[in-house]
Structures are given as C-alpha cells and as structure tokens.
Write an enzyme that holds these catalytic residues in place. Sequence first.
Site, PDB file in Angstrom:
ATOM      1  CG  ASP A 184      -2.010   1.033   1.187  1.00  0.00           C
ATOM      2  OD1 ASP A 184      -1.878   2.003   0.420  1.00  0.00           O
ATOM      3  OD2 ASP A 184      -3.009   0.871   1.913  1.00  0.00           O
ATOM      4  NE  ARG A 203      -4.606   2.977  -0.017  1.00  0.00           N
ATOM      5  CZ  ARG A 203      -5.674   2.410   0.552  1.00  0.00           C
ATOM      6  NH1 ARG A 203      -6.888   2.795   0.173  1.00  0.00           N
ATOM      7  NH2 ARG A 203      -5.524   1.490   1.484  1.00  0.00           N
TER       8      ARG A 203
END
Length: 217
Positions: free
Chosen positions: A136, A138
């Site tokens: 991830d 983000r």
Amino acid sequence: MKSDTPFRPAHVRRGPSARLPTEHGEFTITSYFDHTTGIEHMALHCGELAGAREVLVRVHSECLTGDIFGSLRCDCGPQLRLAMQRLTEAGRGVVVYMRGHEGRGIGIDEKLRAYTLQDQGLDTVEANLALGHPPDSRRFEAAAEILQDLGVVSVSLMSNNPLKLLALQQQGLEIVQREPHEIDANPENAAYLATKREKMGHLLALPADSTGERKRR
C-alpha cells in the site's frame, strides 16, 4: 482555546464547488488541487460543516474498475455508494474522493498487471510485491487538509482500515470514532477481503467460510 488563525493547507488548494443531485440525495461537490502531486481530488459533502464535530466521513480511494465499471473483484464501488447513502441519512458528512490512489497507489496500468498475477494465484499483497511495489503506497495528507479546509473539527470515520485512521491522525485530524463500513462478500472478492483482514489488518467480520475454494485475491 481555539485559534483565530485561518487554516492554510500546505498541500491542497480549493477549487470550484457545484450542486450535485444524485440517486442517493443532493450534495455539494468541491474540487481540490494537490500541488505536491498535480492531482485533483474531490469532496462530496452535505450539511453544515464549519466548526462541526463528529462529522461522518469516508476517505475513499479512487477505483476506476470498482467505482465506475462495477467490478466484483473488490468492494470499492459498493463502499462508495453506501457512504453516500449514510451521509444522506445523517444529513451531514463528507466523502473525500482521493484520486491517484488506484490499486492502492500503483496506478491503473500496474493494477491491471496485478489482476493478471492474481488470476495466476497470487493475492493482492503478493501481486503488488511481485511488481516491485509496496502492499500500500497511498498517502493521506491531502485528505486531512481537505477536511480541515471544509471546517470539520472532528470525524467519525467510515473505514475498516486502522492504518488509514492512524495516517489521518498523524496529520492532526481528530477522529472521535471508527465506524465499520463493511460490504458483504461475493464469490469474486471473498478471498480479496480475507487478504485485507489477514495481511493488511483490516477490521472485517467475514464469515468463517469466506475464502472457501474461491480465487485468491
């Protein structure tokens, strides 16, 4: 004591707003330009937000395949629509739509390559790693600033992801509580949701047989 100094976001600049009637109710949609990335994010909001506490909020990562095309491989589209419905029922709240978050930040091309690897037996975490990406990537600085720019004081966050909650808190956003925001599994995404729970720490109450003989995601 509350500061009289106006909030000045470091990452985003507010753009125009417009009325947006939807099947879930009427909202105001406001654009925000993230000058650190060159990406435009959107805030979908309703009700009075200036100085508001415990505002119902969904920080939603862009998912073209799920949000627009109705992909069954994930739970993104149903989560977005549920969030809009919940805001209408509450009469106040915000969906921060984070563009540039496709495939947990790897972009649409790499996401489609990850889909192919998933169909060959890898789960979502393994597929991202195989392509040279973190599970991830983000970031949520812009999301926190958008909420602060709208005047939101504290948040009830609709999310199953404790790391998202932590990331927003680290940007100075007060989160009063986490609101579970779970969608029922289907045969295409059940293993994907199990991977979210088992490898990414999402707080999901999946049925015991949710993975079964289904494809790994």
